[in-house]
Every structure is written in C-alpha cells, then in structure tokens.
Design an enzyme around this catalytic site. Structure first.
Site, mmCIF file in Angstrom:
data_model
loop_
_atom_site.group_PDB
_atom_site.id
_atom_site.type_symbol
_atom_site.label_atom_id
_atom_site.label_comp_id
_atom_site.label_asym_id
_atom_site.label_seq_id
_atom_site.Cartn_x
_atom_site.Cartn_y
_atom_site.Cartn_z
ATOM 1 N N ARG A 50 53.544 26.089 37.050
ATOM 2 C CA ARG A 50 54.515 26.701 37.746
ATOM 3 C C ARG A 50 55.066 25.712 38.759
ATOM 4 O O ARG A 50 54.263 24.624 39.171
ATOM 5 C CB ARG A 50 53.739 27.559 39.018
ATOM 6 C CG ARG A 50 53.163 29.136 38.332
ATOM 7 C CD ARG A 50 54.444 30.050 37.974
ATOM 8 N NE ARG A 50 53.993 31.244 37.635
ATOM 9 C CZ ARG A 50 53.786 31.581 36.362
ATOM 10 N NH1 ARG A 50 53.954 30.408 35.344
ATOM 11 N NH2 ARG A 50 53.397 32.824 35.794
ATOM 12 N N GLU B 164 63.958 28.973 40.092
ATOM 13 C CA GLU B 164 64.287 29.305 39.074
ATOM 14 C C GLU B 164 65.425 30.608 38.944
ATOM 15 O O GLU B 164 65.093 31.471 39.543
ATOM 16 C CB GLU B 164 63.298 29.800 38.205
ATOM 17 C CG GLU B 164 62.138 28.530 37.847
ATOM 18 C CD GLU B 164 60.977 28.897 36.951
ATOM 19 O OE1 GLU B 164 60.857 29.944 36.345
ATOM 20 O OE2 GLU B 164 60.009 28.134 36.879
ATOM 21 N N HIS C 84 61.814 27.406 31.524
ATOM 22 C CA HIS C 84 60.688 28.270 31.513
ATOM 23 C C HIS C 84 60.352 29.172 30.316
ATOM 24 O O HIS C 84 60.435 30.210 30.161
ATOM 25 C CB HIS C 84 60.797 29.282 32.854
ATOM 26 C CG HIS C 84 59.392 29.465 33.061
ATOM 27 N ND1 HIS C 84 59.003 29.919 34.397
ATOM 28 C CD2 HIS C 84 58.168 29.761 32.354
ATOM 29 C CE1 HIS C 84 57.623 30.367 34.444
ATOM 30 N NE2 HIS C 84 57.247 30.202 33.191
HETATM 31 C C1 GLV Z 1 54.516 32.398 31.832
HETATM 32 O O1 GLV Z 1 54.726 31.500 32.822
HETATM 33 C C2 GLV Z 1 53.385 33.288 32.303
HETATM 34 O O2 GLV Z 1 52.729 33.122 33.308
HETATM 35 O O3 GLV Z 1 53.470 33.911 31.249
#
Ligand code: GLV
Length: 325
Positions: free
Chosen positions: A234, A262, A281
């Site tokens: 994160r 983001e 991401h």
């Molecule tokens: C992705 O970042 C998730 O938490 O699935």
C-alpha cells in the site's frame, strides 16, 4: 421483495445479471470511483455492499447504512473500510486472501528485475529513438539480483512467496515480521537492519496504524546508496515525500505498484523520474486471479445476505460478540 445490494464498482453485465436473480441490485457503472454521497444514498435500505479498493467505506457511511448486513470487498486489503465501525455495528467484512498471493509475488519480483536492470527506462530509451549505436559496453548498466541482499518487510503469505521465488536467483534473503516467523533461507533481522543491509527492500505488510510509513524518512536514509525500494503493498507504507527526496537526489531507485494517492495525480514528481518504475496497482491483475477474487467476494456477499458466516472474513470477532445486555 428481493433484498437490496449495492455494487460500488463497474462489473461485467453477466455478473450483475446473476446477482439480479437474487437481489435488487443498485450497480455503479461509472468509469470513475463512486462518490461518498452516491454510495451513502445507494446504501439506503441495502443489506449488502460489494466494493473494491477504489471506494472508501467510512464510519459515517457504515453508521448511516442501518440495514447493512455484509460488506464484501474484492481485495485482500481492507484498509479502505472503517473496520472498527463495521465491527461495532456487527457487520462482517468479507475479503479475498490467498488467491492473489502468487500473482502479487510475481509482480514484486518483476518490479525488482525491472528496477535493478532498468527495463522500463531502457524500453523508453529505445522508443525515443536514442538507440543510434549498436552494442555499447556501458549502456544502461544495472545490478544483479543474484548478487544482492533482498530484504523482505513482512513475511506473511506474499512475503513468503517472494522468498520462494528469489531462492532460485541465489540472492541472500533477510527479513522482518511483526510477530517473529521462521522462513527457510530468510535470515531474521530487526526492521532497521533490513533497511540498512539490503540492496533491495520489498514491502509485504498490511497497512495498519502500526505499519503506516513503516518505510519512514529515517529508514529510507538507512538504505544503501544505489539500493531499491519495492512496494506492492500500500502507498501509505512509505513516507512518499521522503522517497521523492531520495529518488530526486538519485541516491535510491524504486519499483512501485501502489501510491499514497491513486490514481497518481498529474504532475506528480515520480512521473519525471527515470529511477522509478511505476505501475497502476496491478499486483493481482491476472485473469485467473481476478476471477478467483470475484468468486470469493460473491460467496462472501451471498453468505452475509443469507445471515451465514463468511468463508473469508476480515473481522471474525463479529461472530463472537458477547450478547448486548
Ligand atoms: C490489492 O491491493 C488487494 O488488497 O487485493
């Protein structure tokens, strides 16, 4: 009358149609994230919420959604959901652990190689028509993972899967976990030692109050000159301002799949830097993993809507609460 559920992200029509056989579905199909006001309005009278990382579910929203029986997120992380509020209201939060471990570990290793071997930079260089001579002895020189010490911050399933992959590269592995864990071939160290001794530091902890800015300015300063930071966890695990300073000075390199904000805002300093590889991401973004995540999220949603325990629950304590007297 069918119970109502809110789908707070755009999903393929066949999924919405399948849900509509059981529920009255309020589905968001905008190309941007659903706003907090729209989410709050849509949740009036709803018993279920299917959501993802792009939709924060705040305590206010949870408190206002008085009929809500389940929140099911298509993600393993639940940091976008006000978990204490959900638990306080007795609402189980479903998530999707396990199925994205391999895809995310693959992406972390891909980022390590892309950063240390300067792959994105080299690709851009070729596209910019800068390749005007043939083979050059000093062109885009990188560093070898096989000769590196790789430091894993977080030795849960994803950290462990990264270690498993890296054993094949022959590098030295060191690691830290909040609760000590023994992983084959990973030398345990303190957090500061991992940052100090590794040529590549890769972050694999969940985001919590304790891990926020775990890659702090002080720890980034401990990293060796020329070392690389990889983040597939994160954005808020890293003090992003401090990382911008370290990358701007050219002292560190980075491979990042996640960011404080983001999507990355236009004109963000990272965009002008060549020593950082940027991904949008996509840690779990393979066809089979995303489909497995959706499957689990739908199972969680259906269970919660039917007052059954969720198979993958991020706050199982909701099921063990003392009766309220
Ligand atoms: C992705 O970042 C998730 O938490 O699935």
């Amino acid at each position: 009358m069918k119970p109502k559920c809110v789908v707070a992200l755009a999903l393929p029509d066949d999924i919405i149609e399948r849900l509509a056989t059981r529920y009255e579905v309020a589905a968001w199909n905008g190309s941007d994230a659903m706003s907090q006001q729209r989410l709050s309005d849509a949740l009036a009278g709803a018993e279920g919420l299917l959501c993802a990382l792009s939709t924060p579910v705040s305590a206010t929203i949870i408190d206002q959604a008085t009929e809500l029986k389940v929140i099911s997120t298509i993600s393993v992380g639940v940091d976008h959901i006000a978990m204490p509020a959900a638990t306080r209201c007795g609402i189980p939060v479903g998530h999707t652990p396990g199925v994205l471990v391999d895809s995310t570990a693959d992406l972390a290793v891909a980022l390590m190689l892309a950063s240390t071997r300067r792959i994105a930079e080299a690709d851009q260089w070729v596209r910019e028509s800068q390749w005007t001579q043939g083979w050059q002895s000093d062109l885009l020189l990188g560093t070898d993972i096989s000769q590196a010490t790789v430091g894993l911050v977080g030795l849960g399933p994803i950290g462990e899967a990264v270690a498993r992959r890296l054993r094949g590269f022959g590098c030295k592995l060191v690691g830290w976990n909040r609760t000590p864990r023994v992983i084959e071939d990973v030398e345990p160290m303190t957090l500061d030692q991992v940052f100090e001794q590794a040529d590549v530091v890769s972050l694999h902890t969940a985001l919590t109050e304790e891990t926020r800015h775990i890659a702090s300015r002080e720890r980034l300063a401990l990293m060796r000159t020329g070392a690389t930071l990889i983040n597939t966890g994160r954005g808020l695990l890293v003090d992003e301002h401090a990382l911008i300073d370290e990358l701007g000075s050219g002292r560190l390199r980075a491979g990042l799949d996640v960011f404080r904000e983001e999507p990355l805002p236009p004109h963000h300093p990272f965009l002008a830097m060549r020593n950082v590889v940027l991904l949008p991401h996509v840690g779990s973004a393979t066809l089979s993993t995303r489909s497995a995540m959706l499957q689990r999220a739908l199972e969680n949603l259906n269970a919660g809507m039917s007052d059954l325990p969720l198979a993958w629950c991020a706050n199982p304590e909701v099921y063990h609460r003392e009766p309220y007297i």
